[in-house]
Motif scaffolding. Structure first.
Motif, PDB file in Angstrom:
ATOM      1  N   THR A 146     -19.193  -7.829  22.653  1.00 29.38           N
ATOM      2  CA  THR A 146     -20.198  -8.923  22.177  1.00 29.38           C
ATOM      3  C   THR A 146     -20.924  -9.550  23.477  1.00 29.38           C
ATOM      4  O   THR A 146     -20.305  -9.595  24.361  1.00 29.38           O
ATOM      5  N   HIS A 167     -23.207 -14.741  22.294  1.00 28.33           N
ATOM      6  CA  HIS A 167     -22.659 -14.720  21.207  1.00 28.33           C
ATOM      7  C   HIS A 167     -21.213 -14.695  21.057  1.00 28.33           C
ATOM      8  O   HIS A 167     -20.744 -14.626  20.301  1.00 28.33           O
ATOM      9  N   HIS A 173     -17.978 -12.721  16.216  1.00 30.64           N
ATOM     10  CA  HIS A 173     -18.784 -11.418  15.676  1.00 30.64           C
ATOM     11  C   HIS A 173     -17.762 -10.258  16.054  1.00 30.64           C
ATOM     12  O   HIS A 173     -17.707  -9.101  15.128  1.00 30.64           O
ATOM     13  N   ALA A 174     -17.070 -10.262  17.093  1.00 24.47           N
ATOM     14  CA  ALA A 174     -16.215  -9.041  17.424  1.00 24.47           C
ATOM     15  C   ALA A 174     -15.014  -8.991  16.171  1.00 24.47           C
ATOM     16  O   ALA A 174     -14.798  -7.855  15.919  1.00 24.47           O
ATOM     17  N   ASP A 175     -14.413  -9.995  15.671  1.00 21.72           N
ATOM     18  CA  ASP A 175     -13.541  -9.970  14.617  1.00 21.72           C
ATOM     19  C   ASP A 175     -14.275  -9.209  13.422  1.00 21.72           C
ATOM     20  O   ASP A 175     -13.575  -8.595  12.592  1.00 21.72           O
ATOM     21  N   ALA A 176     -15.512  -9.788  13.085  1.00 24.54           N
ATOM     22  CA  ALA A 176     -16.222  -9.183  11.988  1.00 24.54           C
ATOM     23  C   ALA A 176     -16.301  -7.682  12.232  1.00 24.54           C
ATOM     24  O   ALA A 176     -16.393  -6.938  11.163  1.00 24.54           O
ATOM     25  N   VAL A 177     -16.780  -7.123  13.227  1.00 26.66           N
ATOM     26  CA  VAL A 177     -17.097  -5.841  13.527  1.00 26.66           C
ATOM     27  C   VAL A 177     -15.702  -5.112  13.416  1.00 26.66           C
ATOM     28  O   VAL A 177     -15.675  -3.935  12.927  1.00 26.66           O
ATOM     29  N   ARG A 212     -17.983 -16.719  18.581  1.00 33.15           N
ATOM     30  CA  ARG A 212     -18.533 -16.933  17.169  1.00 33.15           C
ATOM     31  C   ARG A 212     -18.138 -16.051  15.832  1.00 33.15           C
ATOM     32  O   ARG A 212     -18.313 -16.171  15.073  1.00 33.15           O
TER      33      ARG A 212
END
Length: 86
Positions: A26, A30, A35-39, A33
């Protein structure tokens, strides 16, 4: 995002149904926020949808990503060292 490696055209060194997770990064702008968990969540869902029951990743023993992955349910199963002679 890539697809899990299973079936024809896969890495010949990986067994069918294996999903390696590599280079999840990430940008600093960013961070924090989710994002890494979502990916990661999406990658694991895609792997499961493709029939991949084995997931693995590589992380340095002393680097922070190892702990990030441990908090998400991954655990150390092996240690490896490699050397290259030029």
């Amino acid at each position: 995002m890539g697809r899990p490696r299973s079936g024809p055209g896969s890495d010949p060194d990986l067994a069918a149904g294996t999903a390696p997770i590599e280079d999840l990064i990430t940008s600093e702008a960013h961070l924090g926020r989710g994002h890494a968990d979502a990916v990661l969540t999406t990658a694991l869902r895609l792997a499961a949808d493709e029939g991949c029951g084995t997931w693995f990743l590589i992380a340095e023993a002393t680097d922070w990503p190892r702990h990030w992955y441990e908090r998400r349910g991954f655990s150390v199963i092996a240690r490896s060292h490699g050397f290259e002679r030029s």
